[in-house]
Each structure stands twice: as structure tokens, then as C-alpha cells.
Design a protein around this motif. Structure first.
Motif, mmCIF file in Angstrom:
data_model
loop_
_atom_site.group_PDB
_atom_site.id
_atom_site.type_symbol
_atom_site.label_atom_id
_atom_site.label_comp_id
_atom_site.label_asym_id
_atom_site.label_seq_id
_atom_site.Cartn_x
_atom_site.Cartn_y
_atom_site.Cartn_z
ATOM 1 N N VAL A 1 0.794 -1.202 -0.005
ATOM 2 C CA VAL A 1 -0.055 0.010 0.081
ATOM 3 C C VAL A 1 0.900 1.154 0.020
ATOM 4 N N GLN B 1 -3.172 7.881 1.159
ATOM 5 C CA GLN B 1 -2.369 6.900 2.134
ATOM 6 C C GLN B 1 -3.234 5.630 2.316
ATOM 7 N N HIS B 2 -2.372 4.780 2.350
ATOM 8 C CA HIS B 2 -3.115 2.965 2.497
ATOM 9 C C HIS B 2 -4.005 2.604 1.237
ATOM 10 N N SER C 1 2.324 4.310 1.452
ATOM 11 C CA SER C 1 2.715 4.762 3.087
ATOM 12 C C SER C 1 2.186 6.176 3.135
ATOM 13 N N GLN D 1 0.747 -4.089 4.235
ATOM 14 C CA GLN D 1 -0.386 -4.171 5.056
ATOM 15 C C GLN D 1 -1.049 -5.629 5.028
#
Length: 244
Positions: free
Chosen positions: A120, A172-173, A122, A139
């Protein structure tokens, strides 16, 4: 006397709609020894799990009565009816009793619940950003919920992502996906290229003008000093070799 035919018709329609609206329920197997083909399916799944899987289980969706004819079989072969791209979620397995000279196929739907690691972002990343290792995090989650082109957290996938550019911005993610990455251009239209050709006992170099834009590994056209066009493969910024 009240006509009961409309009432019966309404009840039948209601019952039918209830059946249609009821989702399929997975049958979780608690006593695996009593389920024909369970061991064969378990081995098939174990051999094809994604590389970063950390935990998994599977449920048999098909009613177990379908497998009753395999109860006396001592050797059962299992394979996927269609090789899954990533083994997670629902898929179909074909079981065959290899004790028989002409084994009959039994088709079983299963649901594989696999937890594993994937890549993913960051942090928030802009479009055309060139990925560095600090931009990538690992993740863990349900692999069946990942997009089709998601990158699992393998060393090869990380190496593949590094140095590539994002086709669009990511928050993010967000899951990193292979189809969202592109190699950065190292040659632009009009650049001067050094073209190197070598073989047994010889090496030739020439210069030319790039007629296309491209990344390392791309095939582009180059115009030589004599105006001749040549197809070359980009090997580095400002360097190329004749295309095969």
C-alpha cells in the motif's frame, strides 16, 4: 364465500421471492474426516495459495450430499475447473475418484478465506510520482477483497514497483496495483542517442536523434546522420542498441 385463489397466488409469489432473496450459505466443515475429498481439496488449496498468505481456511458451499458417492473412494484427485488468478474467495473444484477406470466428475464450489500481506501507499502520493521504498508499506488483510492487479508483498513485487511512476494520485493506505504503474521515460523526442552494437570481436557506436519518447526496454525510432531510420531498444538514458 370469499375466493381464496388470489390469496394462494399471493402467498406462492411471496414465498418464491423469499427464496430468491436468500443468499447462499457456506457450509463450514467441522469434522473433516467425514467429508469425501476434503483432504484433496485442502492439499490443492495449500499448493496454490498466494505467496504472502499468513492464514487461511475454506468452506464447502456445495451440499455435502453431492459427495456421497465418493465415500468409499480411497484415492481422490482434485483440481480447479479454472485456474484462479489469486486463490481467495469463491472458486470451483473438480473431484474424481481415481479408483475407478472411468471416474465420474463431481463439481464442488468452495470459498477460500485467505489473509495475507500486500503493498500500500505509505502516504499521499501525486500522479507521476516516482516510487521510492519509503513510499511503500506492507499491510495485512483479506486477499479476496483486493483489486485484480494488487501487488502482494513479495520481494519481486517491491523491486517491480521501485522506480516506477504513478499513473494517478493515491491516498495513504491505497493498494498499489501493477496497472497503476508505468516506467518513467528516459528518452524524449529529439534527444541525441548513442547507439551501441557489439558482437564476436567487434563493437560499433553511432549517434542518432530520437524520433519517439520511451522508457528503458521500449523500442523507438532513431534518425541517423544519413537520414536513415533505425529501430532501437532503449538501454539507459541517452543509450540504445539495435532492436532485435
Amino acid at each position: 364465500m370469499q375466493n381464496k385463489a388470489p390469496i394462494r397466488s399471493w402467498l406462492l409469489l411471496t414465498f418464491t421471492l423469499i427464496l430468491w432473496g436468500t443468499p447462499a450459505v457456506a457450509v463450514s466443515v467441522s469434522d473433516t474426516q467425514k467429508v469425501p475429498g476434503h483432504a484433496a481439496i485442502a492439499k490443492l488449496i495449500a499448493d496454490h495459495l498466494p505467496a504472502t498468505t499468513t492464514n487461511h481456511r475454506f468452506d464447502i458451499i456445495t451440499p455435502l450430499a453431492v459427495l456421497s458417492s465418493l465415500e468409499t473412494c480411497t484415492s481422490i484427485d482434485a483440481h480447479f475447473t479454472r485456474q484462479p488468478q489469486r486463490l481467495a474467495g469463491r472458486t470451483m473444484v473438480e473431484l474424481r475418484c481415481t479408483d475407478l477406470a472411468q471416474p465420474t466428475s463431481h463439481y464442488v464450489q468452495i470459498n477460500v478465506i485467505a489473509t495475507g500481506e500486500y503493498l500500500v501507499a505509505s502516504r499521499d502520493l501525486a500522479a507521476n510520482h516516482t516510487l521510492q521504498r519509503t513510499d511503500i508499506s506492507i499491510q495485512q488483510g483479506d486477499l479476496s477483497q483486493l483489486p485484480r492487479h494488487a501487488l502482494l508483498a513479495t520481494p519481486n513485487a517491491i523491486a517491480q514497483a521501485l522506480g516506477q511512476q504513478l499513473r494517478r494520485s493515491l491516498t495513504q493506505h491505497s493498494v498499489l496495483q501493477a496497472n497503476l504503474l508505468s516506467r518513467p521515460n528516459v528518452v524524449n523526442f529529439g534527444d541525441e542517442l548513442l547507439i551501441e552494437a557489439s558482437g564476436s570481436g567487434f563493437q560499433i557506436t553511432r549517434t542518432g536523434e530520437a524520433m519517439d519518447t520511451g522508457a528503458i526496454g521500449d523500442i523507438i525510432r532513431v534518425r541517423l546522420n544519413n537520414k536513415q531510420l533505425l529501430r532501437v531498444e532503449i538501454t539507459a538514458a541517452g543509450r540504445a542498441r539495435p532492436a532485435q
